[in-house]
Design a protein around this motif. Structure first.
Motif, short mmCIF file in Angstrom:
data_model
loop_
_atom_site.label_atom_id
_atom_site.label_comp_id
_atom_site.label_asym_id
_atom_site.label_seq_id
_atom_site.Cartn_x
_atom_site.Cartn_y
_atom_site.Cartn_z
N ILE A 65 -47.12 5.99 23.76
CA ILE A 65 -47.83 4.87 23.14
C ILE A 65 -49.33 5.05 23.28
CG2 ILE A 65 -48.37 2.42 23.44
CD1 ILE A 65 -45.43 1.91 23.92
N LEU A 66 -49.77 5.42 24.48
CA LEU A 66 -51.20 5.64 24.71
C LEU A 66 -51.73 6.77 23.84
CD1 LEU A 66 -51.34 5.25 28.61
CD2 LEU A 66 -52.04 3.59 26.87
N GLY A 67 -50.86 7.71 23.51
CA GLY A 67 -51.27 8.85 22.69
C GLY A 67 -51.09 8.63 21.20
N THR A 68 -50.64 7.43 20.79
CA THR A 68 -50.40 7.15 19.38
C THR A 68 -51.65 7.36 18.52
OG1 THR A 68 -48.60 5.61 19.84
CG2 THR A 68 -49.66 5.42 17.70
N PRO A 69 -52.82 6.82 18.91
CA PRO A 69 -54.02 7.06 18.09
C PRO A 69 -54.36 8.55 17.97
CG PRO A 69 -54.39 5.27 19.63
CD PRO A 69 -53.11 5.92 20.04
N ILE A 70 -54.14 9.31 19.05
CA ILE A 70 -54.44 10.74 19.03
C ILE A 70 -53.52 11.45 18.05
CG2 ILE A 70 -54.57 12.84 20.42
CD1 ILE A 70 -55.00 11.08 22.87
N LEU A 71 -52.22 11.10 18.07
CA LEU A 71 -51.26 11.70 17.15
C LEU A 71 -51.61 11.36 15.71
CD1 LEU A 71 -48.65 13.19 16.50
CD2 LEU A 71 -47.41 11.07 16.94
N ALA A 72 -51.97 10.10 15.47
CA ALA A 72 -52.32 9.68 14.10
C ALA A 72 -53.53 10.46 13.58
CB ALA A 72 -52.60 8.18 14.08
N VAL A 73 -54.54 10.62 14.43
CA VAL A 73 -55.74 11.36 14.04
C VAL A 73 -55.40 12.84 13.79
CG1 VAL A 73 -57.99 12.19 14.85
CG2 VAL A 73 -57.34 9.80 15.18
N LYS A 74 -54.52 13.40 14.60
CA LYS A 74 -54.11 14.80 14.42
C LYS A 74 -53.48 15.01 13.04
CE LYS A 74 -50.62 18.10 16.05
NZ LYS A 74 -49.80 18.06 14.83
N LEU A 75 -52.51 14.15 12.70
CA LEU A 75 -51.85 14.27 11.40
C LEU A 75 -52.83 14.05 10.25
CD1 LEU A 75 -48.55 12.32 12.24
CD2 LEU A 75 -48.88 14.79 12.13
N PHE A 76 -53.75 13.11 10.45
CA PHE A 76 -54.78 12.82 9.45
C PHE A 76 -55.65 14.05 9.21
CE2 PHE A 76 -59.10 11.52 8.43
CZ PHE A 76 -58.93 10.60 7.41
N LEU A 77 -56.13 14.65 10.30
CA LEU A 77 -57.02 15.81 10.18
C LEU A 77 -56.30 17.02 9.58
CD1 LEU A 77 -58.94 15.53 13.57
CD2 LEU A 77 -59.75 14.88 11.29
N GLU A 78 -55.03 17.23 9.96
CA GLU A 78 -54.28 18.35 9.40
C GLU A 78 -54.18 18.23 7.89
OE1 GLU A 78 -50.50 18.44 11.31
OE2 GLU A 78 -51.21 19.58 13.04
N ILE A 121 -46.49 14.17 29.48
CA ILE A 121 -47.83 14.70 29.67
C ILE A 121 -48.03 15.96 28.83
CG2 ILE A 121 -49.38 15.80 31.35
CD1 ILE A 121 -49.25 12.78 31.60
N SER A 122 -47.02 16.80 28.78
CA SER A 122 -47.10 18.04 27.99
C SER A 122 -47.28 17.74 26.51
CB SER A 122 -45.84 18.88 28.20
OG SER A 122 -45.68 19.23 29.55
N THR A 123 -46.51 16.76 26.03
CA THR A 123 -46.58 16.40 24.61
C THR A 123 -47.96 15.86 24.25
OG1 THR A 123 -44.21 15.89 24.57
CG2 THR A 123 -45.57 14.98 22.80
N ILE A 124 -48.47 14.93 25.04
CA ILE A 124 -49.76 14.32 24.75
C ILE A 124 -50.89 15.35 24.87
CG2 ILE A 124 -51.45 12.64 25.55
CD1 ILE A 124 -49.10 11.51 23.98
N THR A 125 -50.81 16.22 25.87
CA THR A 125 -51.85 17.24 26.05
C THR A 125 -51.91 18.19 24.86
OG1 THR A 125 -51.57 17.15 28.46
CG2 THR A 125 -52.69 19.08 27.55
N SER A 126 -50.75 18.64 24.41
CA SER A 126 -50.71 19.57 23.27
C SER A 126 -51.22 18.90 21.99
CB SER A 126 -49.28 20.09 23.06
OG SER A 126 -48.38 19.04 22.81
N ILE A 127 -50.87 17.62 21.81
CA ILE A 127 -51.36 16.88 20.64
C ILE A 127 -52.87 16.70 20.71
CG2 ILE A 127 -51.34 14.63 19.49
CD1 ILE A 127 -48.39 14.39 20.24
N ALA A 128 -53.38 16.39 21.90
CA ALA A 128 -54.82 16.17 22.08
C ALA A 128 -55.61 17.44 21.77
CB ALA A 128 -55.09 15.70 23.50
N ILE A 129 -55.10 18.58 22.20
CA ILE A 129 -55.81 19.84 21.95
C ILE A 129 -55.80 20.17 20.46
CG2 ILE A 129 -55.71 22.34 22.34
CD1 ILE A 129 -54.88 21.73 25.20
N SER A 130 -54.68 19.93 19.78
CA SER A 130 -54.62 20.14 18.33
C SER A 130 -55.62 19.22 17.62
CB SER A 130 -53.21 19.87 17.81
OG SER A 130 -52.31 20.86 18.22
N THR A 131 -55.69 17.97 18.08
CA THR A 131 -56.63 17.01 17.49
C THR A 131 -58.07 17.47 17.70
OG1 THR A 131 -55.08 15.22 17.98
CG2 THR A 131 -57.34 14.59 17.46
#
Length: 371
Positions: A65-78, A121-131
């Motif tokens: 949930i805390l990583g939801t904005p990061i995931l949304a931005v990642k998909l947006f930027l891709e 933690i692994s999932t959020i970290t990998s998403i954050a780096i992609s973002t």
């Protein structure tokens, strides 16, 4: 809409739309995450969780949930990097996150023993780096799309929401069906049924990834061609998509039909005795890593306190035993040594229960079972 404006040659307006949607999406998902975070318990139980699954669900959901904005931005930027004419960079972003997630999952779950917490933690970290890679692209590279000043335009947001309504309904319907399906599976097959279904769902998404890739890859190109009123190019793109989906469907059907067993099970068949031995060996190897680190730690600590040297010797004996492929629970030792080994929280030191899934005939004649 951004792709259409680029195709029409209205780059300034495209940049305005691009920037506005970026900040709108970030703010919206942040608000959503805050609301969801303070209603986690209610969400988890409403989605069908049992008391047995609750703590693991809450641990994972909290960080997702805390990583939801990061995931949304990642998909947006891709998406907009593809629209900007750099699909290869977008692919590298996705692959980086994908590979990093696998590596971190192994390290946090197996090496560090963090379990579900490590997975989140692994999932959020990998998403954050992609973002971060996406943000670096628009910051450092020479791009067609650029961030500008935020400009509120309610008609643009209404049009954007209307354009995405079809995809939203598709994803929403899939989510609702999955929720009710999970509730039904838990009711009739329990937690193990949900775990088995999760494997099948992951296989399903793996098989349909080719269609999702074609759809997401073609969208920005179609938008640009539509905005430029290039009907010939538009027809060619749609024709290529149809052919790719046709041949992809045949390939996926062939793979699932003739190689399904290899997809579901790494060995291609179910053999309880063999599978138990494989799992036992994996756990022994994980314990060997933990024991080696413990020996190093106790050896260093032994310079100041001699009792740690005795502890290191006990773990050295256990390491030799593990090297033979044997579990820690079968290691012959006295009560004092057992107390020392118990401080390491080893996987193969924990009790094990084997449950047999058999039909009525199997129970009547269980002695005849090869297992």
């Amino acid at each position: 809409l951004v792709g259409i404006k680029l195709g029409e040659g209205k780059r300034s307006l495209a940049n305005t739309y691009f920037t506005s949607m970026f900040w709108f999406l970030t703010g919206f998902t942040a608000i959503f995450a805050i609301i969801a975070y303070f209603n986690m318990d209610r969400i988890i139980y409403s989605l069908g969780s049992t008391a047995l699954l609750f703590e693991d669900c809450k641990t994972y959901l909290k960080y997702m949930i805390l990583g939801t904005p990061i995931l949304a931005v990642k998909l947006f930027l891709e998406y907009y990097i593809r629209l900007d004419g750099r699909p290869a960079y977008s692919l590298v972003m996705s692959l980086t996150g994908f590979i990093l997630n696998i590596v971190l999952d192994y390290y946090t779950i197996v090496v560090l023993g963090w379990g579900v917490f490590g997975a989140s933690i692994s999932t959020i970290t990998s998403i954050a780096i992609s973002t971060l890679m996406g943000l670096v692209y628009f910051k450092l590279y020479e791009t067609n799309l650029k961030f500008t000043k935020f400009h509120w335009n309610k008609w643009y947001f209404i049009k954007s929401s209307f354009n995405g309504a079809g995809e939203m309904l598709t994803e929403l319907s899939s989510g609702i069906v999955t929720i009710f399906f999970n509730i039904a599976i838990i009711k009739f097959a329990g937690e193990d049924g949900v775990a088995a279904m999760a494997v099948n769902i992951n296989i399903f998404y793996f098989l349909i990834s080719i269609y999702l890739g074609i759809a997401t890859g073609a969208q920005p190109v179609i938008s640009y061609a539509y905005g430029a009123q290039n009907k010939k190019r538009l027809g060619e793109i749609i024709d290529h998509c149809k052919k790719a989906i046709l041949f992809g469907s045949l390939a996926v059907f062939t793979l699932a039909r003739f190689y399904g067993a290899n997809i579901i099970h790494v060995e291609g068949s179910c053999d309880p005795a063999r599978d138990i031995s494989i799992i036992d060996l994996e756990l022994v190897m994980a314990d060997m890593e933990m024991v080696e680190r413990r020996i190093d730690k106790d050896t260093k600590a032994g310079k100041g306190d001699k009792k740690f040297l005795h502890s290191a010797e006990v773990f050295k004996g256990l390491l030799a035993w593990l090297n033979e492929g044997k579990s820690a629970r079968s290691y012959p030792c006295d009560e004092e040594e057992k107390e020392i080994l118990a401080t390491a929280d080893l996987l193969t030191l924990k009790p094990v229960i084997f449950a047999a899934n058999m039909d009525e005939d199997g129970f009547k004649n269980h002695d005849a079972s090869p297992y």
